[in-house]
Design an enzyme around this catalytic site. Structure first.
Site, PDB file in Angstrom:
ATOM      1  N   GLN A  75       0.827  -1.221   0.000  1.00  0.00           N
ATOM      2  CA  GLN A  75       0.000   0.000   0.000  1.00  0.00           C
ATOM      3  C   GLN A  75       0.860   1.269   0.000  1.00  0.00           C
ATOM      4  O   GLN A  75       0.413   2.346   0.425  1.00  0.00           O
ATOM      5  CB  GLN A  75      -0.970   0.001   1.176  1.00  0.00           C
ATOM      6  CG  GLN A  75      -2.164  -0.914   0.975  1.00  0.00           C
ATOM      7  CD  GLN A  75      -2.958  -0.598  -0.289  1.00  0.00           C
ATOM      8  OE1 GLN A  75      -3.076   0.547  -0.697  1.00  0.00           O
ATOM      9  NE2 GLN A  75      -3.510  -1.622  -0.927  1.00  0.00           N
ATOM     10  N   SER A  76       2.080   1.172  -0.484  1.00  0.00           N
ATOM     11  CA  SER A  76       2.978   2.329  -0.479  1.00  0.00           C
ATOM     12  C   SER A  76       2.482   3.444  -1.399  1.00  0.00           C
ATOM     13  O   SER A  76       2.255   3.234  -2.597  1.00  0.00           O
ATOM     14  CB  SER A  76       4.373   1.878  -0.936  1.00  0.00           C
ATOM     15  OG  SER A  76       5.147   2.996  -1.309  1.00  0.00           O
ATOM     16  N   ASN A  77       2.362   4.619  -0.822  1.00  0.00           N
ATOM     17  CA  ASN A  77       2.015   5.803  -1.623  1.00  0.00           C
ATOM     18  C   ASN A  77       3.196   6.235  -2.473  1.00  0.00           C
ATOM     19  O   ASN A  77       3.035   6.743  -3.574  1.00  0.00           O
ATOM     20  CB  ASN A  77       1.610   6.952  -0.700  1.00  0.00           C
ATOM     21  CG  ASN A  77       0.446   6.577   0.170  1.00  0.00           C
ATOM     22  OD1 ASN A  77      -0.633   6.286  -0.329  1.00  0.00           O
ATOM     23  ND2 ASN A  77       0.647   6.557   1.491  1.00  0.00           N
TER      24      ASN A  77
END
Ligand SMILES: Cc1ncc(COP(=O)(O)O)c(C=O)c1O
Length: 326
Positions: A75-77
């Site tokens: 879920q890394s932005n």
């Protein structure tokens, strides 16, 4: 060298808005609150990493790269914004993911797929080593890889948030305002590293309060001092930062990175219900929880003006639907 002279590609919509938050102030019975809307930097749902990527991708282009590597959690932005920046500039993007929470194709991971990022999962926590190995393979095939560290937090990436200090100074000056404290989420350190570097360069006197989304404060402080020093070295400036000069609050991280807390849920609802502003569950909700706590507890005087930097991350809301749905 000054930041303005550094190679940079335009990826973000700048300046980002500086919003007033009067209903949040009223709900907290607190000081004037301003929100710097870096969730609106614009690239594929925006966020703080786009400021860093303006400098990192310029360096990649300068090196004639044709494929960009970076790493993070699913879920890394940062990974999502890197994938979008690579696409916009016509480059391939390889994302190295460590197994994590929320691995279903939702939120950022869904966007990575739409951006046609090439995804590699690893159980090796040393993602720098994994990226270097994969980059070497690309070199053998005749490609020109460019490796961006986790979070984009190196000397070049750090320049993005040093630049924000100047942008903010201009906006405050135009409105005749000054702020006493700035709250924001601080993880791999490049955002706060840039802010402390910028504050030193442009003589900003507000308190810069980084709020950790997971790590203990000492770990974050070390990251911040390192990135600020690396940023100063890139600019050839003789300034140094030590971890003890950096302010980091780790009292709102909860059990671990990526795990929500009652305070972070309350912050999401409070910002949404009072200002129509959506926070993200991993970073900004915990930073906002720290600010809310300080205001309610009276640590922030009513005569102060406080700035909250909304660093983005909102696509992750959809990956956290099960926890957030009422
Ligand atoms: C939404 C959001 N806020 C804050 C941060 C923390 O920024 P930094 O890693 O530069 O400390 C991140 C990092 O991934 C992020 O995605």
């Amino acid at each position: 060298m000054s930041i303005e002279k550094m190679p940079r590609v335009r990826l973000a919509h700048l300046p980002t808005p500086l919003d007033e938050a009067p209903r949040l102030t009223a709900a907290l019975g607190g000081p004037r609150i301003l929100i710097k809307r870096d969730d609106l930097t614009g690239l594929a749902f925006g966020g703080n990493k786009t400021r860093k990527l303006e400098f990192l991708m310029a360096d990649a282009l300068r090196q004639n790269a044709d494929v960009v590597f970076t790493a993070g959690a699913p879920q890394s932005n940062h990974c999502r914004q890197t994938a979008a920046a690579a696409r916009k500039l016509g480059l391939r993007c390889v994302l190295v993911f460590t197994a994590g929470q929320h691995n279903e194709p939702q939120g950022n991971l869904l966007l990575d797929q739409l951006l046609k990022a090439e995804v590699v999962y690893t159980e090796n926590d040393d993602t720098d080593a994994v990226m270097e190995e994969l980059a070497e393979e690309e070199r053998r095939k005749g490609h020109r890889p460019y490796v961006i560290p986790v979070g984009g937090s190196n000397g070049i990436g750090t320049l993005g948030y040093a630049g924000l200090v100047l942008e903010l100074a201009q906006q405050l000056f135009e409105r005749g305002l000054s702020v006493s404290r700035v709250y924001f989420s601080s993880g791999s350190g490049g955002t706060q590293g840039g802010l402390v570097l910028g504050a030193r360069l442009y003589h900003a006197s507000y308190r810069l309060i980084g709020v950790s989304p997971g790590r203990k404060a000492d770990g974050v402080k070390a990251n911040v001092a390192r990135t600020a020093n690396e940023g100063a070295a890139v600019l050839g400036l003789p300034v140094r930062f030590a971890p003890h000069e950096i302010e980091v609050n780790d009292r709102f991280t909860g059990p671990a990175y990526g795990i929500s807390t009652p305070e972070s849920h309350e912050a999401i609802r409070l910002f949404a219900e009072t200002e129509g502003i959506l926070l993200d569950p991993v970073y900004t909700a915990k930073a906002a929880a720290a600010m809310i706590h300080d205001i309610r507890g009276g640590a922030v005087g009513r005569e102060e003006t406080v700035l909250f930097i909304h660093t983005g991350g909102t696509p992750a809301l959809f990956a956290y639907h099960a926890e957030l749905a009422q």
